[in-house]
Design an enzyme around this catalytic site. Structure first.
Site, PDB file in Angstrom:
ATOM      1  N   HIS A 190     -60.159 -17.286  69.168  1.00  0.00           N
ATOM      2  CA  HIS A 190     -60.108 -17.178  70.425  1.00  0.00           C
ATOM      3  C   HIS A 190     -59.556 -17.237  71.277  1.00  0.00           C
ATOM      4  O   HIS A 190     -58.983 -16.717  72.134  1.00  0.00           O
ATOM      5  CB  HIS A 190     -62.208 -16.962  70.454  1.00  0.00           C
ATOM      6  CG  HIS A 190     -62.233 -18.267  70.647  1.00  0.00           C
ATOM      7  ND1 HIS A 190     -63.121 -19.066  70.317  1.00  0.00           N
ATOM      8  CD2 HIS A 190     -61.987 -19.413  71.852  1.00  0.00           C
ATOM      9  CE1 HIS A 190     -63.416 -19.984  70.583  1.00  0.00           C
ATOM     10  NE2 HIS A 190     -62.743 -20.126  71.516  1.00  0.00           N
ATOM     11  N   ARG A 297     -56.689  -1.864  64.678  1.00  0.00           N
ATOM     12  CA  ARG A 297     -57.637  -2.947  64.631  1.00  0.00           C
ATOM     13  C   ARG A 297     -59.049  -2.928  64.832  1.00  0.00           C
ATOM     14  O   ARG A 297     -59.182  -3.247  65.553  1.00  0.00           O
ATOM     15  CB  ARG A 297     -56.736  -3.658  64.262  1.00  0.00           C
ATOM     16  CG  ARG A 297     -55.020  -4.128  63.599  1.00  0.00           C
ATOM     17  CD  ARG A 297     -55.402  -5.333  63.103  1.00  0.00           C
ATOM     18  NE  ARG A 297     -54.382  -5.842  63.010  1.00  0.00           N
ATOM     19  CZ  ARG A 297     -52.281  -6.030  63.206  1.00  0.00           C
ATOM     20  NH1 ARG A 297     -52.188  -6.044  64.610  1.00  0.00           N
ATOM     21  NH2 ARG A 297     -51.397  -6.043  62.819  1.00  0.00           N
ATOM     22  N   ARG A 331     -57.413   3.024  62.850  1.00  0.00           N
ATOM     23  CA  ARG A 331     -57.433   2.705  61.489  1.00  0.00           C
ATOM     24  C   ARG A 331     -58.939   2.215  61.260  1.00  0.00           C
ATOM     25  O   ARG A 331     -59.661   2.033  61.993  1.00  0.00           O
ATOM     26  CB  ARG A 331     -57.299   1.476  61.330  1.00  0.00           C
ATOM     27  CG  ARG A 331     -56.356   1.460  59.948  1.00  0.00           C
ATOM     28  CD  ARG A 331     -56.091  -0.061  60.152  1.00  0.00           C
ATOM     29  NE  ARG A 331     -56.361  -1.623  60.082  1.00  0.00           N
ATOM     30  CZ  ARG A 331     -55.270  -2.384  59.847  1.00  0.00           C
ATOM     31  NH1 ARG A 331     -54.648  -2.582  59.760  1.00  0.00           N
ATOM     32  NH2 ARG A 331     -56.281  -3.041  60.078  1.00  0.00           N
ATOM     33  N   GLU A 430     -48.897   0.629  52.666  1.00  0.00           N
ATOM     34  CA  GLU A 430     -49.104  -0.842  53.073  1.00  0.00           C
ATOM     35  C   GLU A 430     -49.450  -1.337  50.999  1.00  0.00           C
ATOM     36  O   GLU A 430     -49.522  -1.862  50.565  1.00  0.00           O
ATOM     37  CB  GLU A 430     -50.017  -1.468  53.667  1.00  0.00           C
ATOM     38  CG  GLU A 430     -51.258  -0.956  54.076  1.00  0.00           C
ATOM     39  CD  GLU A 430     -52.705  -2.168  54.812  1.00  0.00           C
ATOM     40  OE1 GLU A 430     -51.456  -2.229  55.656  1.00  0.00           O
ATOM     41  OE2 GLU A 430     -53.421  -0.690  54.442  1.00  0.00           O
ATOM     42  N   ASN A 453     -46.955  -5.789  56.679  1.00  0.00           N
ATOM     43  CA  ASN A 453     -47.006  -6.780  56.263  1.00  0.00           C
ATOM     44  C   ASN A 453     -47.403  -7.129  55.050  1.00  0.00           C
ATOM     45  O   ASN A 453     -47.702  -8.649  54.346  1.00  0.00           O
ATOM     46  CB  ASN A 453     -48.477  -7.336  57.593  1.00  0.00           C
ATOM     47  CG  ASN A 453     -48.276  -6.987  58.802  1.00  0.00           C
ATOM     48  OD1 ASN A 453     -46.926  -7.410  59.447  1.00  0.00           O
ATOM     49  ND2 ASN A 453     -48.799  -6.937  60.052  1.00  0.00           N
ATOM     50  N   ASP A 454     -48.922  -5.726  54.751  1.00  0.00           N
ATOM     51  CA  ASP A 454     -49.503  -5.571  53.177  1.00  0.00           C
ATOM     52  C   ASP A 454     -48.009  -5.531  52.523  1.00  0.00           C
ATOM     53  O   ASP A 454     -48.129  -5.997  51.445  1.00  0.00           O
ATOM     54  CB  ASP A 454     -50.468  -5.274  53.308  1.00  0.00           C
ATOM     55  CG  ASP A 454     -51.552  -6.704  54.213  1.00  0.00           C
ATOM     56  OD1 ASP A 454     -51.865  -6.560  53.201  1.00  0.00           O
ATOM     57  OD2 ASP A 454     -52.379  -5.471  54.272  1.00  0.00           O
ATOM     58  N   ARG A 464     -49.276 -13.403  51.966  1.00  0.00           N
ATOM     59  CA  ARG A 464     -49.193 -13.387  53.250  1.00  0.00           C
ATOM     60  C   ARG A 464     -49.208 -14.299  54.339  1.00  0.00           C
ATOM     61  O   ARG A 464     -48.846 -14.505  55.413  1.00  0.00           O
ATOM     62  CB  ARG A 464     -49.453 -12.204  53.673  1.00  0.00           C
ATOM     63  CG  ARG A 464     -51.082 -11.959  54.016  1.00  0.00           C
ATOM     64  CD  ARG A 464     -50.850  -9.850  54.824  1.00  0.00           C
ATOM     65  NE  ARG A 464     -50.780  -9.960  56.535  1.00  0.00           N
ATOM     66  CZ  ARG A 464     -51.364  -8.835  56.797  1.00  0.00           C
ATOM     67  NH1 ARG A 464     -52.167  -8.067  56.459  1.00  0.00           N
ATOM     68  NH2 ARG A 464     -51.625  -8.611  57.991  1.00  0.00           N
ATOM     69  N   CYS A 501     -46.024  -0.261  61.954  1.00  0.00           N
ATOM     70  CA  CYS A 501     -46.869  -0.986  62.712  1.00  0.00           C
ATOM     71  C   CYS A 501     -47.021  -2.605  62.140  1.00  0.00           C
ATOM     72  O   CYS A 501     -47.471  -3.386  62.683  1.00  0.00           O
ATOM     73  CB  CYS A 501     -48.350  -1.081  62.637  1.00  0.00           C
ATOM     74  SG  CYS A 501     -49.514  -0.570  61.095  1.00  0.00           S
TER      75      CYS A 501
HETATM   76  C1  PEP Z   1     -50.392  -3.873  58.061  1.00  0.00           C
HETATM   77  O1  PEP Z   1     -50.193  -4.742  56.675  1.00  0.00           O
HETATM   78  O2  PEP Z   1     -48.401  -3.858  58.218  1.00  0.00           O
HETATM   79  C2  PEP Z   1     -50.717  -3.733  58.946  1.00  0.00           C
HETATM   80  C3  PEP Z   1     -50.185  -3.416  60.051  1.00  0.00           C
HETATM   81  O3  PEP Z   1     -51.974  -4.280  58.654  1.00  0.00           O
HETATM   82  P1  PEP Z   1     -53.000  -5.518  59.207  1.00  0.00           P
HETATM   83  O4  PEP Z   1     -52.254  -6.259  59.124  1.00  0.00           O
HETATM   84  O5  PEP Z   1     -53.976  -5.704  60.239  1.00  0.00           O
HETATM   85  O6  PEP Z   1     -53.162  -5.926  57.713  1.00  0.00           O
HETATM   86 MG    MG Z   2     -52.569  -4.095  56.819  1.00  0.00          MG
END
Ligand code: PEP
Ligand code: MG
Length: 576
Positions: A190, A297, A331, A430, A453-454, A464, A501
């Site tokens: 938080h 998210r 999402r 992803e 990210n994934d 990650r 994203c």
């Molecule tokens: C990603 O995986 O790039 C993404 C935007 O989703 P998250 O970071 O919520 O897994």
């Molecule tokens: Mg992701």
């Protein structure tokens, strides 16, 4: 001078004297009440619960109305306090063991902590902190204590603490607090969320900073790199004073540019949207110039257990209303691994990143999925929304999910519920398998949003969230660049929108590359919007394509990185 490294969760540089917010001593003695006083003790406990609920309600109105920051954390504390199972456990303890109310509270909550301690998960660790807050709130009322808040600040200060309660965070004076350096927490704690919403630099996960710093010692918080420097030497101080000045100036200038169009020098218009985790963040996103939300998210809705359709609907309504007819991409549940867990996710899976998560869980637990889809389709009557499926790895998953979505639409139609005629359904790209199937997949979905990210994690086999392999996590790896190019081209050839994203597109260094690879739609963290726009406005399409082909020709990530770093330093000289 001492340097500590933690997790940067809110950008900016702050330099100020430390103000240490210590842990409260709410230790409770083992105390018993005679049988004749048991009913009184239960009443005393119930009074404390009511008072704690009132305290939280007051905090919620201060948070929401005055500070305009998310109140979900506080609402979750209120829900925990109101939980009948928790109350039953404590009252049983008072009645059967003759424990005093405060002793019963600590014993019952200790049992919860022990059960949670056996589960290795960032999400559960955060919930333990929430439970500790709940315990403190009840105990304060039983012991007649008031909570120490930030009133004693004179001048400006960096807050140093083991952990901060939402009330402590809310009670701080935004003008005086320059930064946060906190022992515990991660990106979703938080303090992190509130610091980002308040735009105060913050570093969390520093382990023992609260033990290392003395009150009033000079501290530098670098919210870009996660460094916290205690008692800096004169040379370091001078460097950071310059950085802090540039960073503040930089954001001040950027803010003046938020209404400027996001277009390249040669007139290509780029769609810039924001990633959010709470509907309350829409306001900040619009303030920083977002044209819509490219990734909402929804995991936080599941924090206190499975939300019902009403809870989904209310959150989506709030976001849609704030967006005033701008697009909201919702999402569907992306549970598991680094995110929210539930019993059904199976927290003891041997390899949670590859486990029964996200769309896999939704297809297994259709009831869970359907209530979210119902809410999304219902809210589509109020504003433009799109549905986005995370973690898909095969066409079969997409087809099954779309069949459920069609079925839910038919169900709502038969109930006479109003909906938009069409709600586009897209996927997060992803997982490498789906990225490599882009050509086929593009025929069956309405849009792609690349989740780097994934994608980086799964493509390079690099966790990650594991700092030991962080050096191997390379968005500019040649394999990633080839994959991005392939996905973008496949999507465009099929005539669908391809967006991005992942955090990669929030990093200024990659803007030129992503533009050159063909992307025209970015969804970034709200605070990064003006920086990305500033870069876009200095680029030409042909220049960006040239940089992208230079990077594609590199054999190693380091080579591309060097090209991109050089370029971004020229484009943002006042940032570096
Ligand atoms: C990603 O995986 O790039 C993404 C935007 O989703 P998250 O970071 O919520 O897994
Ligand atoms: Mg992701």
């Amino acid at each position: 001078m001492r340097v500590k490294k933690g997790i940067p969760v809110s950008p900016g540089i702050s330099i100020a004297n430390a103000m240490i917010i210590g842990e409260e001593d709410l230790r409770v003695r083992r105390r018993f009440v005679p049988p004749s006083r048991v009913d009184d003790e239960v009443r005393r406990f119930d009074r404390a619960i009511r008072a704690a609920i009132e305290d939280i309600s007051e905090e919620i109105s201060r948070f929401g109305e005055e500070l305009k920051i998310p109140v979900q954390v506080l609402e979750s504390h209120r829900d925990m306090i109101c939980d009948p199972t928790l109350r039953r456990g404590i009252v049983d303890r008072i009645r059967t063991e003759g424990n005093s109310a405060e002793y019963a509270v600590t014993v019952v909550l200790r049992d919860y902590y022990e059960r949670f301690a056996s589960i290795e998960s960032e999400y559960i660790a955060e919930r333990v902190h929430d439970l500790e807050e709940v315990e403190k709130k009840i105990l304060r009322n039983l012991l007649g204590r008031t909570e120490a808040k930030g009133e004693r600040i004179r001048g400006t200060a960096v807050i140093i603490a083991h952990n901060l309660s939402p009330a402590q965070t809310a009670s701080i004076d935004k003008e005086k607090i320059q930064g946060f350096a906190i022992d515990v927490g991660g990106r979703t704690s938080h303090t992190a969320i509130i610091a980002r919403a308040m735009q105060i630099p913050a570093v969390v996960g520093l382990e023992d900073i609260s033990q290392e710093v003395a009150e009033a010692e000079l501290v530098i918080v670098d919210g870009y790199t996660g460094k916290v420097i205690i008692d800096p030497d004169p040379a370091t101080l001078e460097v950071y004073q310059k950085k802090a000045y540039h960073s503040a100036e930089f954001f001040r200038h950027l803010h003046e540019e938020v209404r400027w169009p996001a277009e390249t020098l040669d007139g290509y218009e780029i769609y810039l949207a924001a990633n959010i985790e709470f509907p309350e963040e829409v306001e900040t996103a619009l303030d920083w110039g977002a044209r819509g939300v490219g990734l909402y998210r929804t995991e936080f809705l599941y924090e206190d257990g499975e939300p019902d359709e009403k809870k989904h609907f209310e959150a989506y309504c709030m976001a849609v209303a704030a967006l005033k007819q701008r697009v909201l991409v919702i999402r569907t549940l992306d549970a598991g691994a680094d995110k929210f867990h539930s019993e059904s996710v199976g927290t003891h899976e041997p390899n949670p990143f590859l486990g029964c998560r996200s769309i896999r869980l939704c297809l297994l637990r259709e009831d869970l999925f359907r209530s979210q889809i119902r809410a999304v389709l219902r809210v589509s009557a109020l504003g433009p929304v799109k549905l986005m499926l995370p973690m898909v790895s095969s066409l079969d998953e997409i087809r099954r999910a779309r069949a459920i979505i069609r079925d839910v639409r038919a169900e709502l139609e038969s109930e006479g519920v109003e909906m938009a005629e069409r709600v586009p359904v897209g996927i997060m790209v992803e997982v490498p398998s789906i990225a490599l199937m882009s050509e086929q997949v593009a025929r069956e979905v309405d849009f792609f949003s690349i989740g780097t990210n994934d994608l980086v994690q799964y493509c390079l086999a690099v966790d990650r969230v594991n700092e030991r392999v962080a050096h191997l996590y390379q968005p500019a790896h040649p394999a990633i660049l080839r994959l991005l190019k392939y996905v973008i081209e496949a999507g465009h050839n099929a005539g669908i929108q391809v967006s991005i994203c992942g955090e990669m597109c929030s990093e200024p260094m990659y803007t030129v590359l992503l533009l050159g690879l063909g992307l025209r739609s970015f969804s970034v963290s709200p605070i990064s919007l003006p920086t990305v726009k500033r870069i876009l406005r200095q680029l030409t399409m042909s220049g960006a394509i040239d940089v992208a082909s230079q990077c594609l020709a590199c054999d190693e990530a380091e080579e591309s990185q060097a090209i991109l770093q050089k370029r971004v330093r020229n484009l943002l000289p006042d940032f570096f």
